[in-house]
Design an enzyme around this catalytic site. Structure first.
Site, mmCIF file in Angstrom:
data_model
loop_
_atom_site.group_PDB
_atom_site.id
_atom_site.type_symbol
_atom_site.label_atom_id
_atom_site.label_comp_id
_atom_site.label_asym_id
_atom_site.label_seq_id
_atom_site.Cartn_x
_atom_site.Cartn_y
_atom_site.Cartn_z
ATOM 1 N N LYS A 33 1.005 -1.184 0.153
ATOM 2 C CA LYS A 33 0.116 0.045 0.172
ATOM 3 C C LYS A 33 1.145 1.093 0.086
ATOM 4 C CE LYS A 33 -0.472 -0.549 5.047
ATOM 5 N NZ LYS A 33 -1.182 -0.616 6.326
ATOM 6 N N ARG A 131 -10.227 -0.341 14.877
ATOM 7 C CA ARG A 131 -10.505 0.092 14.173
ATOM 8 C C ARG A 131 -11.262 -0.012 13.149
ATOM 9 N NH1 ARG A 131 -4.229 1.277 10.758
ATOM 10 N NH2 ARG A 131 -5.039 -1.328 10.001
ATOM 11 N N TYR A 260 14.256 31.640 3.887
ATOM 12 C CA TYR A 260 13.510 32.231 4.519
ATOM 13 C C TYR A 260 13.781 33.063 5.945
ATOM 14 C CZ TYR A 260 11.167 31.537 -0.160
ATOM 15 O OH TYR A 260 10.190 31.094 -1.175
ATOM 16 N N CYS A 305 12.947 25.155 1.902
ATOM 17 C CA CYS A 305 11.998 25.493 0.954
ATOM 18 C C CYS A 305 10.956 24.457 0.843
ATOM 19 C CB CYS A 305 12.491 26.612 -0.133
ATOM 20 S SG CYS A 305 14.341 27.642 0.984
ATOM 21 N N ASP A 307 11.969 23.657 -2.761
ATOM 22 C CA ASP A 307 12.191 22.645 -3.675
ATOM 23 C C ASP A 307 13.525 22.917 -3.728
ATOM 24 O OD1 ASP A 307 9.756 22.723 -5.475
ATOM 25 O OD2 ASP A 307 10.654 25.317 -5.625
HETATM 26 C C1 LIG Z 1 0.353 -2.084 6.742
HETATM 27 C C2 LIG Z 1 -0.657 -3.398 7.189
HETATM 28 C C3 LIG Z 1 -0.198 -4.111 7.313
HETATM 29 C C4 LIG Z 1 1.929 -3.724 7.525
HETATM 30 O O1 LIG Z 1 2.001 -3.570 8.852
HETATM 31 P P1 LIG Z 1 3.761 -3.496 8.861
HETATM 32 O O2 LIG Z 1 4.041 -2.784 9.748
HETATM 33 O O3 LIG Z 1 4.132 -2.352 8.183
HETATM 34 O O4 LIG Z 1 3.808 -4.659 8.250
HETATM 35 C C5 LIG Z 1 -0.537 -5.434 7.641
HETATM 36 N N1 LIG Z 1 -2.265 -5.349 8.360
HETATM 37 C C6 LIG Z 1 -3.409 -3.747 7.609
HETATM 38 C C7 LIG Z 1 -4.263 -5.040 8.213
HETATM 39 C C8 LIG Z 1 -2.417 -3.164 7.901
HETATM 40 O O5 LIG Z 1 -2.965 -2.044 7.025
#
Ligand SMILES: *Cc1c(COP(=O)(O)O)cnc(C)c1O
Length: 365
Positions: A33, A131, A260, A305, A307
């Site tokens: 992800k 969650r 800046y 900054c 860039d």
């Molecule tokens: C992101 C995620 C993982 C991986 O977690 P790490 O700590 O990067 O190994 C595994 N399971 C779920 C549901 C996640 O959201």
């Protein structure tokens, strides 16, 4: 060729995936992800599959689309909520979907009917993370719902730990006990589910009782530690290096303001370098940043900054325009780890690499 670039060592990714396979001896879902934690989703996914990962996981439908478009044909697992209007597309692409309520199951079944495929569903149980997921007491009715619905299949049951990266195991112990109860309700009714999983990287390293038949490592496949309390063993290799090429070097007289707000002013004649790397690249606008040049560690001075940022180069008199600068990674015998930057920024290694800007090209070695 580049102004600033992220270099990813795909052999490190492969080697890390193999380490996890060897260590856990169960299937590996490679978590790619967030653009593979900033490393680049498609090349990392290909490397992980080549190394033996049996499945890829992402958080969003857009990320699934990128992997399929990039030529990944392996099983893909979607952690997040599937927008109902994307269900047909996801089931068409044979994606395993996460569900936690009855309506999602009905909608998935309707979509599966429309596209003429079986919807692969995995029920997520909230055993303590607070969650996503169904509350444990509402779990079993969902199982029945999937089993009694045409065109969908119960492919998996899973949960996620809140505190697997800590030395104190109490929280994981509680979540594990809860998950075992969940699994017992399936066992009692002789319901077989292909995939049972719970472990992120931290649990994949140190909770063999939570391996079940799949683990879901993310951070570890990139060669980074889940936390200070849960360091990776030495045989894992960090895959990412972040470099930039010095744009300009000049001498500035005493009392000259830098960047800046002039929060830094030269106290003598100083050698100052301009590094083309800024907060739009994900290099945060905070004090205390460092970089490696000619094998020496130097300080970023003045405000970062959008860039660019400036380096104090008095210790590297031969530094010149065009020199390579490393902000994450090694140069000669010096190293700046992702964790070092995370400390400066008051965050975790995860956020540092995920935050590297989209405009920074990723190249693969
Ligand atoms: C992101 C995620 C993982 C991986 O977690 P790490 O700590 O990067 O190994 C595994 N399971 C779920 C549901 C996640 O959201």
């Amino acid at each position: 060729m580049y102004t600033t670039v992220v270099e990813v060592d795909l052999n490190a990714i492969k080697s890390n995936v193999k380490e996890i396979l060897k260590h856990t001896n169960v299937g590996v879902v490679a978590v790619v992800k967030a653009n593979a934690y900033g490393h680049g989703a498609v090349p990392v996914a290909k490397a992980a599959v080549e190394a033996g990962a049996s499945m890829l996981a992402v958080a969003r439908v857009e990320e699934v689309a990128e992997l399929r478009k990039g030529g990944l044909t392996c099983p893909i697992f979607l952690f997040g909520r599937t927008p109902p209007k994307r269900l047909d597309e996801m089931i068409q692409q044979e994606v395993s979907l996460t569900v936690w309520n009855a309506e999602q199951i009905e909608q998935a079944a309707a979509a599966a009917r429309r596209v003429g495929k079986i919807g692969l569903l995995q029920i997520k149980v909230d055993t303590g993370m607070g969650r996503l997921g169904v509350r444990p007491q509402d779990f079993y009715p969902l199982v029945e719902k999937v089993i009694n619905t045409q065109n969908v299949e119960l492919e998996g049951v899973f949960t996620h730990f809140a505190r697997a990266d800590e030395i104190d195991t109490l929280s994981v112990d509680h979540q594990q006990a809860c998950f075992k109860d969940i699994l017992a309700t399936l066992n009692a009714r002789n319901i077989e589910v292909p995939f049972i999983h719970a472990s992120n990287s931290a649990a994949s390293l140190c909770r063999p009782d939570a391996y079940y038949n799949l683990v879901r490592p993310g951070i570890a496949i990139y060669g980074m530690s889940p936390s200070k309390e849960c360091p990776l063993p030495g045989n894992y290799k960090p895959a990412l290096t972040w470099k930039a090429v010095l744009s300009q070097v000049k001498m500035l007289p005493p009392g000259h303001g830098i960047s800046y707000g002039h929060i830094y002013t030269t106290s003598r004649e100083e050698r100052i370098g301009v590094l083309p790397l800024g907060y739009a690249d994900g290099f945060r606008r905070v004090e205390g940043n460092q970089a490696l040049i000619n094998g020496k560690k130097v300080n970023v001075v003045g405000r970062v900054c959008m860039d660019m940022c400036m380096l104090q180069l008095d210790d590297v008199p031969n530094a010149a325009e065009g020199d390579e600068v490393v902000v994450i990674g090694s140069q000669a015998d010096q190293r700046i780890a992702v964790e070092d930057i995370a400390d400066v920024w008051g965050t975790v290694n995860y956020e540092v690499v995920c935050g590297i800007g989209a405009r920074v090209p990723r190249i693969y070695v």
